[in-house]
Write a protein that holds these residues in place. Structure first.
Motif, PDB file in Angstrom:
ATOM      1  N   LEU A 153      35.853  50.830  34.589  1.00 25.50           N
ATOM      2  CA  LEU A 153      37.273  51.167  34.426  1.00 25.50           C
ATOM      3  C   LEU A 153      37.533  52.648  34.679  1.00 25.50           C
ATOM      4  CD1 LEU A 153      38.287  49.067  31.273  1.00 25.50           C
ATOM      5  CD2 LEU A 153      39.073  48.735  33.628  1.00 25.50           C
ATOM      6  N   ILE A 154      36.566  53.485  34.292  1.00 23.14           N
ATOM      7  CA  ILE A 154      36.732  54.931  34.464  1.00 23.14           C
ATOM      8  C   ILE A 154      36.422  55.363  35.897  1.00 23.14           C
ATOM      9  CG2 ILE A 154      35.824  57.203  33.796  1.00 23.14           C
ATOM     10  CD1 ILE A 154      35.404  56.083  30.990  1.00 23.14           C
ATOM     11  N   LEU A 155      35.282  54.893  36.428  1.00 18.07           N
ATOM     12  CA  LEU A 155      34.816  55.364  37.733  1.00 18.07           C
ATOM     13  C   LEU A 155      35.636  54.793  38.886  1.00 18.07           C
ATOM     14  CD1 LEU A 155      30.954  55.206  37.170  1.00 18.07           C
ATOM     15  CD2 LEU A 155      32.423  57.224  37.149  1.00 18.07           C
ATOM     16  N   TYR A 249      37.256  41.727  43.834  1.00 19.04           N
ATOM     17  CA  TYR A 249      38.613  42.108  43.452  1.00 19.04           C
ATOM     18  C   TYR A 249      38.699  43.614  43.233  1.00 19.04           C
ATOM     19  CZ  TYR A 249      43.090  42.333  41.121  1.00 19.04           C
ATOM     20  OH  TYR A 249      44.383  42.654  40.794  1.00 19.04           O
ATOM     21  N   THR A 250      37.733  44.149  42.505  1.00 23.73           N
ATOM     22  CA  THR A 250      37.744  45.584  42.208  1.00 23.73           C
ATOM     23  C   THR A 250      37.678  46.406  43.490  1.00 23.73           C
ATOM     24  OG1 THR A 250      36.632  45.171  40.106  1.00 23.73           O
ATOM     25  CG2 THR A 250      36.605  47.424  40.914  1.00 23.73           C
ATOM     26  N   GLU A 251      36.790  46.009  44.409  1.00 26.97           N
ATOM     27  CA  GLU A 251      36.604  46.807  45.625  1.00 26.97           C
ATOM     28  C   GLU A 251      37.704  46.587  46.645  1.00 26.97           C
ATOM     29  OE1 GLU A 251      33.327  47.751  49.144  1.00 26.97           O
ATOM     30  OE2 GLU A 251      32.738  46.598  47.367  1.00 26.97           O
ATOM     31  N   PHE A 252      38.021  45.341  46.962  1.00 28.37           N
ATOM     32  CA  PHE A 252      38.906  45.058  48.094  1.00 28.37           C
ATOM     33  C   PHE A 252      40.390  45.097  47.737  1.00 28.37           C
ATOM     34  CE2 PHE A 252      34.995  42.641  49.413  1.00 28.37           C
ATOM     35  CZ  PHE A 252      34.610  43.571  50.352  1.00 28.37           C
ATOM     36  N   LEU A 259      43.681  43.659  50.711  1.00 26.69           N
ATOM     37  CA  LEU A 259      44.600  42.545  50.526  1.00 26.69           C
ATOM     38  C   LEU A 259      45.275  42.682  49.171  1.00 26.69           C
ATOM     39  CD1 LEU A 259      42.520  39.289  49.796  1.00 26.69           C
ATOM     40  CD2 LEU A 259      41.535  41.544  49.799  1.00 26.69           C
ATOM     41  N   SER A 260      46.358  41.953  48.980  1.00 27.42           N
ATOM     42  CA  SER A 260      47.137  42.090  47.753  1.00 27.42           C
ATOM     43  C   SER A 260      46.577  41.217  46.643  1.00 27.42           C
ATOM     44  CB  SER A 260      48.597  41.707  48.014  1.00 27.42           C
ATOM     45  OG  SER A 260      48.693  40.310  48.281  1.00 27.42           O
ATOM     46  N   ASN A 261      47.028  41.490  45.428  1.00 25.88           N
ATOM     47  CA  ASN A 261      46.650  40.679  44.270  1.00 25.88           C
ATOM     48  C   ASN A 261      47.046  39.224  44.495  1.00 25.88           C
ATOM     49  OD1 ASN A 261      46.025  40.471  41.186  1.00 25.88           O
ATOM     50  ND2 ASN A 261      48.075  39.613  41.398  1.00 25.88           N
ATOM     51  N   SER A 262      48.237  39.003  45.044  1.00 24.17           N
ATOM     52  CA  SER A 262      48.726  37.643  45.287  1.00 24.17           C
ATOM     53  C   SER A 262      47.863  36.920  46.305  1.00 24.17           C
ATOM     54  CB  SER A 262      50.172  37.706  45.780  1.00 24.17           C
ATOM     55  OG  SER A 262      50.644  36.426  46.131  1.00 24.17           O
ATOM     56  N   GLU A 263      47.507  37.600  47.389  1.00 23.85           N
ATOM     57  CA  GLU A 263      46.665  36.985  48.415  1.00 23.85           C
ATOM     58  C   GLU A 263      45.294  36.631  47.866  1.00 23.85           C
ATOM     59  OE1 GLU A 263      48.539  39.239  52.356  1.00 23.85           O
ATOM     60  OE2 GLU A 263      46.927  40.169  51.172  1.00 23.85           O
ATOM     61  N   PHE A 264      44.719  37.555  47.115  1.00 28.03           N
ATOM     62  CA  PHE A 264      43.383  37.332  46.556  1.00 28.03           C
ATOM     63  C   PHE A 264      43.366  36.119  45.635  1.00 28.03           C
ATOM     64  CE2 PHE A 264      39.910  37.919  43.599  1.00 28.03           C
ATOM     65  CZ  PHE A 264      38.880  38.421  44.384  1.00 28.03           C
ATOM     66  N   LEU A 265      44.314  36.056  44.709  1.00 27.15           N
ATOM     67  CA  LEU A 265      44.344  34.959  43.739  1.00 27.15           C
ATOM     68  C   LEU A 265      44.661  33.624  44.402  1.00 27.15           C
ATOM     69  CD1 LEU A 265      46.091  36.602  40.658  1.00 27.15           C
ATOM     70  CD2 LEU A 265      43.710  35.900  40.856  1.00 27.15           C
ATOM     71  N   SER A 266      45.506  33.640  45.423  1.00 26.44           N
ATOM     72  CA  SER A 266      45.816  32.400  46.135  1.00 26.44           C
ATOM     73  C   SER A 266      44.569  31.854  46.828  1.00 26.44           C
ATOM     74  CB  SER A 266      46.914  32.649  47.176  1.00 26.44           C
ATOM     75  OG  SER A 266      48.096  33.103  46.545  1.00 26.44           O
ATOM     76  N   GLY A 267      43.819  32.743  47.481  1.00 31.80           N
ATOM     77  CA  GLY A 267      42.587  32.324  48.133  1.00 31.80           C
ATOM     78  C   GLY A 267      41.551  31.825  47.150  1.00 31.80           C
ATOM     79  N   ALA A 353      37.364  43.035  35.797  1.00 33.15           N
ATOM     80  CA  ALA A 353      38.210  42.341  36.769  1.00 33.15           C
ATOM     81  C   ALA A 353      39.329  41.586  36.081  1.00 33.15           C
ATOM     82  CB  ALA A 353      37.355  41.378  37.595  1.00 33.15           C
ATOM     83  N   LEU A 354      39.027  40.975  34.935  1.00 31.46           N
ATOM     84  CA  LEU A 354      40.052  40.221  34.205  1.00 31.46           C
ATOM     85  C   LEU A 354      41.192  41.146  33.788  1.00 31.46           C
ATOM     86  CD1 LEU A 354      40.960  37.557  32.943  1.00 31.46           C
ATOM     87  CD2 LEU A 354      39.632  38.152  30.906  1.00 31.46           C
ATOM     88  N   ILE A 355      40.848  42.325  33.306  1.00 32.45           N
ATOM     89  CA  ILE A 355      41.863  43.302  32.905  1.00 32.45           C
ATOM     90  C   ILE A 355      42.725  43.693  34.104  1.00 32.45           C
ATOM     91  CG2 ILE A 355      42.209  45.677  32.095  1.00 32.45           C
ATOM     92  CD1 ILE A 355      39.670  45.294  30.376  1.00 32.45           C
ATOM     93  N   LEU A 356      42.086  43.932  35.248  1.00 31.48           N
ATOM     94  CA  LEU A 356      42.825  44.322  36.450  1.00 31.48           C
ATOM     95  C   LEU A 356      43.688  43.183  36.981  1.00 31.48           C
ATOM     96  CD1 LEU A 356      39.996  46.328  38.278  1.00 31.48           C
ATOM     97  CD2 LEU A 356      41.928  47.252  36.981  1.00 31.48           C
ATOM     98  N   LEU A 357      43.205  41.951  36.836  1.00 31.38           N
ATOM     99  CA  LEU A 357      43.967  40.790  37.302  1.00 31.38           C
ATOM    100  C   LEU A 357      45.199  40.533  36.438  1.00 31.38           C
ATOM    101  CD1 LEU A 357      41.024  38.339  38.096  1.00 31.38           C
ATOM    102  CD2 LEU A 357      42.705  39.148  39.743  1.00 31.38           C
ATOM    103  N   VAL A 358      45.063  40.801  35.166  1.00 34.19           N
ATOM    104  CA  VAL A 358      46.171  40.551  34.227  1.00 34.19           C
ATOM    105  C   VAL A 358      47.240  41.635  34.333  1.00 34.19           C
ATOM    106  CG1 VAL A 358      46.760  40.471  31.759  1.00 34.19           C
ATOM    107  CG2 VAL A 358      44.797  39.183  32.608  1.00 34.19           C
ATOM    108  N   LYS A 359      46.843  42.830  34.710  1.00 33.07           N
ATOM    109  CA  LYS A 359      47.771  43.973  34.732  1.00 33.07           C
ATOM    110  C   LYS A 359      49.059  43.708  35.509  1.00 33.07           C
ATOM    111  CE  LYS A 359      46.363  47.716  36.794  1.00 33.07           C
ATOM    112  NZ  LYS A 359      45.628  48.980  37.088  1.00 33.07           N
ATOM    113  N   PRO A 360      49.011  43.055  36.698  1.00 26.21           N
ATOM    114  CA  PRO A 360      50.270  42.813  37.434  1.00 26.21           C
ATOM    115  C   PRO A 360      51.241  41.868  36.733  1.00 26.21           C
ATOM    116  CG  PRO A 360      48.369  42.631  38.901  1.00 26.21           C
ATOM    117  CD  PRO A 360      47.841  42.689  37.504  1.00 26.21           C
ATOM    118  N   PHE A 361      50.793  41.127  35.721  1.00 22.71           N
ATOM    119  CA  PHE A 361      51.694  40.220  35.003  1.00 22.71           C
ATOM    120  C   PHE A 361      52.793  40.976  34.276  1.00 22.71           C
ATOM    121  CE2 PHE A 361      48.250  36.697  34.407  1.00 22.71           C
ATOM    122  CZ  PHE A 361      48.319  36.441  35.768  1.00 22.71           C
TER     123      PHE A 361
END
Length: 399
Positions: A153-155, A249-252, A259-267, A353-361
């Motif tokens: 999360l820091i780096l 998710y973290t890298e790309f 790619l966007s959060n929406s594209e990643f989760l849809s795939g 990754a879970l924290i980053l995925l939830v953040k856009p909600f």
């Protein structure tokens, strides 16, 4: 090619189109179809191959299947088996990426994705929870998981992953291995051909070093740099697709914005509804990355191909070179003990990754409710992942 090998390839083809549920379900099907029904290998050999795939980085289900093929018919059969196993789902994911833009412009698709994406996040949450229950059983493993969570999360740097994985393995191995076991390790390594070990390690490190140079050198095209990205991730993935998805998710998405959060989760949601290996998801990521960068249809196909080859190549090299002397390696306690630390660090990555995925909600409480519902279905019912994904799709169509 003998009749037995042709029959084996036919069974692999059926396996590729009918296997859902991730590595645990894959092993159960292999046990029923390839051991009990066909007798290609013994149950003990299957369990050993599965254990080996857990110790090595890379796609565990793919490595186990390739290891079986190697025992049945050698290198040629192993490579053909790999292609039959990976191609169907990777092709579907590549096509999904190519046609994603056209479908995404429709408002109706947006409505479906409104429920499908939090459903996918709920599945990621379940994976993190189940991995945590399985691997965080000691104080050391818990501390390693928390440490990797805070550090990532820091780096916010993809090159932090290999360092943290290495540290996790070293720490757990050092703390959990008794001195007398080091003596056993020396005796066992005396029976291993050092030329073979040096050969496959040299191949892995050569490509890794070349990739690092490529990644830092601007004249190289994006497909070449993309191959380096996936190859590096292929070296780092311990624990299969559940760990792959958080790393990607973290890298790309978060760091490189390919790619966007929406594209990643849809795939990811689509891949979960398909049979075959989780690693085929990389085909979607590679193809849609080049689509977003303005590449033509041919370029998008190249993106899908280099992603699949890059992510699978390290694990494929390892399994083919280690299987011949696994009888010695599996007895080395220090290798087994390092795995607990590696898995603990991987749990930290998954929570990151879970924290980053939830953040856009944001304040979208409906998304949180759908995520919690998907998590509960995975946790407290016997519903398979594709069914949970289908429920997310149906909710979007109804509401």
């Amino acid at each position: 090619m003998t009749q037995r090998r042709l029959l084996f390839l036919r069974d692999v083809l059926v396996y590729a189109f009918t296997t859902f549920g991730g590595p645990q379900a894959h092993v159960a099907i292999l046990l029923r179809e390839f051991v009990e029904k066909r007798g290609y290998i013994t149950e003990e050999e299957l369990m050993e191959l599965n254990a080996l795939s857990q110790v090595l980085p890379g796609p565990s289900s793919t490595q186990t299947l390739v290891g079986i093929a190697w025992k049945v018919g050698g290198l040629k059969l192993a490579i053909i088996t790999f292609l039959i196993w990976i191609l169907p789902s990777a092709t579907v994911m590549c096509l999904a990426a190519i046609f994603y833009k056209a479908f995404a412009t429709s408002g109706r698709v947006d409505e479906v994705l409104r429920f499908l994406q939090p459903t996918a996040v709920g599945i990621v949450a379940y994976a993190a929870f189940s991995f945590g229950q399985k691997f965080l059983k000691t104080q050391v493993s818990k501390m390693l998981a928390v440490g990797s969570l805070v550090a990532t999360l820091i780096l916010q740097n993809p090159y932090a992953f290999p360092l943290l994985i290495l540290l996790g393995g070293i720490i757990s191995s050092a703390l959990e291995t008794q001195p007398k076991e080091d003596e056993l390790r020396v005796k066992l390594f005396s029976n291993v051909n050092p030329k073979k070990v040096g050969y496959f390690l040299g191949i892995l490190l050569f490509f890794a070093a070349l990739g690092a140079i490529i990644n830092r050198t601007s004249p190289f095209s994006l497909p070449v740099r993309l191959f380096e990205n996936f190859y590096r991730n292929g070296i780092l993935i311990f624990g299969g697709g559940q760990v792959l998805v958080p790393l990607m998710y973290t890298e790309f998405v978060e760091l490189k914005h390919y790619l966007s959060n929406s594209e990643f989760l849809s795939g990811y949601a689509l891949q979960q509804a398909l049979p075959g290996p989780t690693f085929s998801f990389t085909s979607f990521v590679g193809a849609i990355t080049l689509s977003n960068k303005g590449y033509s249809l041919g370029g998008q196909i190249i993106g899908g191909v280099v992603a699949v080859i890059g992510i699978n190549l390290p694990g494929l090299i390892l399994i083919l070179f280690i299987v011949p002397f696994w009888e010695d390696l599996k007895k080395i306690t220090r290798i087994k003990n390092s795995l607990s630390g590696i898995n603990a660090v991987a749990v930290g990555f998954m929570v990151t990754a879970l924290i980053l995925l939830v953040k856009p909600f944001g304040t979208n409480w409906l998304a949180y409710a759908v995520m919690a519902g998907a998590f509960s279905l995975m946790c407290f019912t016997k519903l398979k992942t594709p069914i949970v994904i289908l429920i997310g799709v149906v909710l979007g169509l109804i509401f």
